[in-house]
Enzyme design. Sequence first.
Site, mmCIF file in Angstrom:
data_model
loop_
_atom_site.group_PDB
_atom_site.id
_atom_site.type_symbol
_atom_site.label_atom_id
_atom_site.label_comp_id
_atom_site.label_asym_id
_atom_site.label_seq_id
_atom_site.Cartn_x
_atom_site.Cartn_y
_atom_site.Cartn_z
ATOM 1 C CG HIS A 148 -5.344 -35.319 17.594
ATOM 2 N ND1 HIS A 148 -5.425 -36.567 18.156
ATOM 3 C CD2 HIS A 148 -6.414 -35.221 16.762
ATOM 4 C CE1 HIS A 148 -6.480 -37.203 17.680
ATOM 5 N NE2 HIS A 148 -7.103 -36.404 16.831
ATOM 6 C CD GLU A 191 9.123 -6.183 6.989
ATOM 7 O OE1 GLU A 191 8.908 -5.055 6.456
ATOM 8 O OE2 GLU A 191 8.954 -6.402 8.200
ATOM 9 C CE LYS A 206 6.259 -1.194 10.040
ATOM 10 N NZ LYS A 206 5.386 -0.435 9.145
ATOM 11 C CE LYS A 264 -3.369 2.337 2.909
ATOM 12 N NZ LYS A 264 -4.293 2.263 4.042
ATOM 13 N N GLY A 299 -4.762 -1.739 5.212
ATOM 14 C CA GLY A 299 -4.009 -2.908 4.755
ATOM 15 C C GLY A 299 -4.680 -4.229 5.109
ATOM 16 N NE ARG A 300 -6.120 -3.427 11.318
ATOM 17 C CZ ARG A 300 -5.457 -2.288 11.376
ATOM 18 N NH1 ARG A 300 -4.348 -2.116 10.696
ATOM 19 N NH2 ARG A 300 -5.912 -1.286 12.120
ATOM 20 C CD GLU A 329 -1.536 -4.190 11.722
ATOM 21 O OE1 GLU A 329 -0.448 -4.790 11.781
ATOM 22 O OE2 GLU A 329 -2.026 -3.794 10.640
HETATM 23 O O1 F6P Z 1 2.296 -4.261 9.978
HETATM 24 C C1 F6P Z 1 2.060 -2.928 9.698
HETATM 25 C C2 F6P Z 1 1.513 -2.703 8.316
HETATM 26 O O2 F6P Z 1 1.433 -1.338 8.131
HETATM 27 C C3 F6P Z 1 0.164 -3.362 8.082
HETATM 28 O O3 F6P Z 1 -0.903 -2.654 8.579
HETATM 29 C C4 F6P Z 1 0.183 -3.508 6.617
HETATM 30 O O4 F6P Z 1 -0.784 -4.406 6.201
HETATM 31 C C5 F6P Z 1 1.592 -3.968 6.383
HETATM 32 O O5 F6P Z 1 2.360 -3.244 7.310
HETATM 33 C C6 F6P Z 1 2.122 -3.820 4.980
HETATM 34 O O6 F6P Z 1 2.118 -2.504 4.561
HETATM 35 P P1 F6P Z 1 2.266 -2.132 3.039
HETATM 36 O O7 F6P Z 1 1.118 -2.727 2.299
HETATM 37 O O8 F6P Z 1 2.249 -0.637 3.000
HETATM 38 O O9 F6P Z 1 3.570 -2.695 2.531
#
Ligand code: F6P
Length: 548
Positions: A386, A215, A514, A209, A269-270, A355
């Site tokens: 189990h 990452e 972060k 987003k 995002g979520r 979150e």
């Molecule tokens: O974990 C924090 C967060 O901002 C989430 O809310 C989001 O889904 C994720 O990182 C990934 O963010 P982006 O889509 O901006 O890479």
Amino acid sequence: MALKATNPTKTQTWEQLTSHFNSIKDKHLNELFNSNKLRAEQLSLKWDDFYVDFSKNRITQETLDLLIQLANEVDLKDAISKYFSGDIINATEKRAVLHTALRAPKDAEVFVDGVNVIPGIEDVKQKIRNFTDRIVGGEHKGYTDKAITTVVNIGIGGSDLGPAMVVDALQYYKNHLKTYFVSNVDGDHYQEIIKNLNPETTLFVIVSKTFTTQETLSNAKSIRAWFLESLPKEAVSKHFVAVSTNIESVKTFGIDEQNIFPMKDWVGGRFSLWSAVGLSISLAVGYANFENLLKGAGKMDAHFKSTSFDKNIPVISALLTIWYNNFFDAESEAIIPYTQYLNQFATYLQQGIMESNGKFIDRAGDKVNYQTGTIIWGEPGTNSQHAFFQLIHQGTKLIPADFIGFVKSLHGNKDHHDKLMSNYFAQTEALMNGKTKKVVLAELKSQSMSDADIETLLPFKVFEGNKPTTSILIQKLTPESLGKLIAMYEHKIFVQGIIWNIFSYDQFGVELGKQLAKTILGELNSEKPSVIHDESTQRLVDYYKENR
Ligand code: F6P
């Protein structure tokens, strides 16, 4: 208009709930069933292809009435209308929260800053449809003129968990494309996945987003470098697309504008799998199935928006969480789907729920003096039986659990499905009824055991029962019913946030770690020893530097 900010514990209803709690907290579910023969019927709802049974919860009709009164006292109705109409309910980030607009009918009107967002949503859907058809149909060729056979989603959090969960859940509906998900910044993750890939036939979907996430950008860069080891730069446009709100940064990364699937900042995002973030879903199962997923969510939206609270599945489900969390002091909730297809469902909901509602400051900016977000966990049955069911049955913690089951299996193996579902029914029955001393005694006696042995063993074999569960029984796992189920939990999150008087749609809590990681990363690559950390962290960092 802003959401109202009412401390729920200061309402009149809270006081009533507290005294009501004291009067029923020790009642056994057995007792409640015995005293009302219509309980199962009265405390369950049938809606569309859903049968939701709330009756195995430690409530009476009075509990439910009071919880609904609480929802009314904090003006949930007003909040729902603000949610759907695009008010700035994500106040701390000054944004609307409009994942519901993504599954609204084509002729709906939802305004953000005076502009109807629906036509823009339809344009993006059209772009997803065209692209999906071209990839699945083999018209879109890779640089060396070969059809695409493999899709790799590169994203994390909401840009990974939703699509990954849905693609896994809908694997029965999958087409010939292979799908992989790279999320962790751990280089071993992408390295293991590229082992399976042929760059000439692979499409990479970079989903972020913000397009600033460490990452995702690291994985995207490393994978692109790997790709360029075998194909020239001009090949990138045939093999890399992106989903983002940050068009400029995507272009700077080297992705053609026509390969960008835009999304808007009013999609959290979520909650974004319904947007272009769901591109990997559409590619994996075809656009028609993606559209049915949206359709199902749209039906749940309509149910949530227009059904009175006493018949409203997400509302009742949210109120139950509040009942256990704030009155019984239960800290966690288990989600147990009786289908292997929903293997990733609890993980997905961990982000959605934790979150969103893991907050300690209320909407007035004050520290809350009551519990908010619950801990979410779970695994599919029967595997989980189990693994951790021992603790739910005989441990010391109260763990309300949602049992999600399906009437029909997808491959139609009746023998297996009956076995699976008999466990689904049996577990909620066992959790509720338990096993009394009397029953255990009779059982042990019938096994011709000595009286002394019976006496020793007896206490260990007793189940107290009275463990609450909600049974969600759905006809069949389809894209549409999955859409309804996910949207049900999304609205549950919303209702909980409203009642707890918190802002559910920001996530500042993920920032601090972060930031610190950025600083430490600099230190890991510097010769100078840093001395800015606490002693424990410093020693760990030094140990790593010396031994890596
Ligand atoms: O974990 C924090 C967060 O901002 C989430 O809310 C989001 O889904 C994720 O990182 C990934 O963010 P982006 O889509 O901006 O890479």
